[in-house]
Write a protein that holds these residues in place. Structure first.
Motif, PDB file in Angstrom:
ATOM      1  N   THR A 280      35.557  62.210  50.191  1.00 22.42           N
ATOM      2  CA  THR A 280      36.703  62.444  49.614  1.00 22.42           C
ATOM      3  C   THR A 280      36.575  61.754  47.746  1.00 22.42           C
ATOM      4  O   THR A 280      35.905  60.797  47.886  1.00 22.42           O
ATOM      5  N   THR A 281      36.841  62.644  47.116  1.00 21.91           N
ATOM      6  CA  THR A 281      36.621  62.262  45.547  1.00 21.91           C
ATOM      7  C   THR A 281      37.917  61.847  44.924  1.00 21.91           C
ATOM      8  O   THR A 281      37.821  61.191  43.744  1.00 21.91           O
ATOM      9  N   VAL A 282      38.851  62.075  45.605  1.00 20.12           N
ATOM     10  CA  VAL A 282      40.374  61.666  45.037  1.00 20.12           C
ATOM     11  C   VAL A 282      40.321  59.998  45.168  1.00 20.12           C
ATOM     12  O   VAL A 282      40.307  59.578  46.358  1.00 20.12           O
ATOM     13  N   THR A 283      40.957  59.369  44.015  1.00 20.14           N
ATOM     14  CA  THR A 283      40.792  58.037  44.173  1.00 20.14           C
ATOM     15  C   THR A 283      42.288  57.431  43.762  1.00 20.14           C
ATOM     16  O   THR A 283      42.700  56.376  43.958  1.00 20.14           O
TER      17      THR A 283
ATOM     18  N   LEU B 209      41.736  63.715  56.663  1.00 24.77           N
ATOM     19  CA  LEU B 209      41.333  64.808  55.918  1.00 24.77           C
ATOM     20  C   LEU B 209      40.604  64.553  54.404  1.00 24.77           C
ATOM     21  O   LEU B 209      40.499  63.618  53.940  1.00 24.77           O
ATOM     22  N   LEU B 210      39.777  65.723  54.105  1.00 18.64           N
ATOM     23  CA  LEU B 210      39.016  65.544  52.793  1.00 18.64           C
ATOM     24  C   LEU B 210      40.332  65.804  51.476  1.00 18.64           C
ATOM     25  O   LEU B 210      41.024  66.881  51.680  1.00 18.64           O
ATOM     26  N   PHE B 211      40.220  65.045  50.557  1.00 18.38           N
ATOM     27  CA  PHE B 211      41.092  65.283  49.243  1.00 18.38           C
ATOM     28  C   PHE B 211      39.971  65.386  47.833  1.00 18.38           C
ATOM     29  O   PHE B 211      39.426  64.110  47.570  1.00 18.38           O
ATOM     30  N   CYS B 212      39.715  66.597  47.587  1.00 19.46           N
ATOM     31  CA  CYS B 212      38.867  66.753  46.360  1.00 19.46           C
ATOM     32  C   CYS B 212      39.571  67.154  45.210  1.00 19.46           C
ATOM     33  O   CYS B 212      38.961  67.350  44.284  1.00 19.46           O
ATOM     34  N   GLY B 213      40.883  67.424  45.142  1.00 21.07           N
ATOM     35  CA  GLY B 213      41.628  67.675  44.242  1.00 21.07           C
ATOM     36  C   GLY B 213      42.371  69.043  44.256  1.00 21.07           C
ATOM     37  O   GLY B 213      41.763  69.871  45.239  1.00 21.07           O
TER      38      GLY B 213
ATOM     39  N   ARG C  22      48.944  69.238  52.018  1.00 17.41           N
ATOM     40  CA  ARG C  22      48.729  70.428  51.023  1.00 17.41           C
ATOM     41  C   ARG C  22      47.984  70.378  50.041  1.00 17.41           C
ATOM     42  O   ARG C  22      47.335  71.283  49.466  1.00 17.41           O
ATOM     43  N   LEU C  23      47.418  69.081  49.728  1.00 19.63           N
ATOM     44  CA  LEU C  23      46.383  68.917  48.637  1.00 19.63           C
ATOM     45  C   LEU C  23      45.031  68.714  49.390  1.00 19.63           C
ATOM     46  O   LEU C  23      44.283  68.929  48.460  1.00 19.63           O
ATOM     47  N   SER C  24      44.955  68.882  50.724  1.00 14.81           N
ATOM     48  CA  SER C  24      43.776  68.636  51.259  1.00 14.81           C
ATOM     49  C   SER C  24      42.665  69.812  50.854  1.00 14.81           C
ATOM     50  O   SER C  24      43.316  71.257  51.123  1.00 14.81           O
TER      51      SER C  24
END
Length: 307
Positions: free
Chosen positions: A5-8, A164-168, A184-186
């Motif tokens: 996951t890249t979203v901080t 889930l993964l959150f990459c933007g 919905r952002l995943s």
């Protein structure tokens, strides 16, 4: 290649997409929030001070007021600060904590309302054995079970959402971290997680609702056997406040969460969430104050002490 996951951090849109309308809404919700805190704090103080209210019903009511204060405080203050500061930034960790706390408190309230329905049912159906069965120990155990059930469900719900993964992108189209707009952002497939959450959440809500309905069927059948109209009204008035609270809770909660994600609308989601997270907890003190004479007397003693 997609890695961890890249979203901080996330950005919450707030109460409205229009800044001017958002500020007006924030001012209104600030008033509602302060009113909710005052109302529920007053109920807790009145029940604690008045020895005549040292009964299971008011013990549950005191816990309900505490839950309402907590779960409105999980979402509204952060949304108000973001609105007035003009920044909707919330860290990834804060978002996880907010979702966990919110789900835990809502689920706990769901189970607490079921316990209150059982209490009313027992009081009307078994009045002679009520004090023996509904002991202080049983009341405490029911409240503890409600809280623990909320914790376990929140662990499942939060883990399912943030596994889930959150990459933007990272803009949440809501005023707090709720699972539907977050999913919905995943950047990974969230369909299975959504279906499992919908199924488990639906089972919990419907099961608690079914137990509450059964309790009220028994209550109504018992009241119907009372010969005098005055006696029937007196019996029904003891649980009318709780019934109104249950209807408000389940109607708004069902609109918020018992629907497929394909039918999710950001604007509609925010509107329903406002009713569920802000309006409902603000109405509970009003409902119990207007419909309960003992509570009116206790509140009067609290704010207008005798000379």
């Amino acid at each position: 290649m997609t890695n961890d996951t890249t979203v901080t951090e996330f950005i919450l849109k707030g109460f409205s997409d229009t800044p001017e309308l958002g500020l007006i809404s924030s001012a209104f919700f600030l008033f509602i929030y302060l009113f909710t805190l005052l109302g529920n704090t007053s109920i807790i103080a009145a029940v604690t001070r008045d020895r005549h209210l040292d009964t299971p019903m008011y013990f549950f009511l005191k816990n309900l007021s505490f839950l309402d204060m907590c779960y409105i405080s999980i979402t509204v203050p952060k949304a108000l600060i973001n609105s007035f500061m003009g920044s909707g930034v919330i860290s990834f960790g804060e978002c996880v904590a907010q979702l966990f706390s919110f789900v835990m408190l809502c689920a706990s309230e769901c189970f607490l309302l079921t316990s209150m329905a059982y209490d009313h049912c027992l009081a009307i159906q078994r009045p002679l054995f009520y004090e023996i069965i509904m002991s202080k120990r049983l009341c405490a155990e029911l409240v503890i079970v409600a809280w623990l059930s909320g914790v376990f469900y929140a662990i499942f719900h939060t883990t399912s959402t943030f596994s889930l993964l959150f990459c933007g992108p990272n803009i949440i189209d809501h005023f707090f971290c709720d699972s539907s707009p977050i999913m919905r952002l995943s950047c990974s497939d969230a369909l299975t997680n959504e279906e499992v959450e919908f199924a488990v959440g639906g089972c919990i809500i419907l099961s608690a609702c079914a137990l509450t309905i059964i309790s009220y069927v028994l209550i109504i059948s018992t009241i119907a056997q009372i010969h005098s109209a005055e006696g029937r009204w007196k019996a029904f008035s003891t649980c009318s406040s709780h019934l109104i609270t249950v209807i408000l809770f389940y109607v708004t909660g069902s609109f918020a969460y018992l629907r497929p994600s394909s039918h999710y609308s950001p604007t509609q989601g925010r509107l329903v969430s406002v009713c569920y997270t802000i309006i409902t907890p603000s109405l509970n003190p009003v409902v119990y104050s207007l419909r309960n004479k003992d509570m009116q007397v206790a509140l009067k003693k609290l704010f207008v002490p005798s000379k």
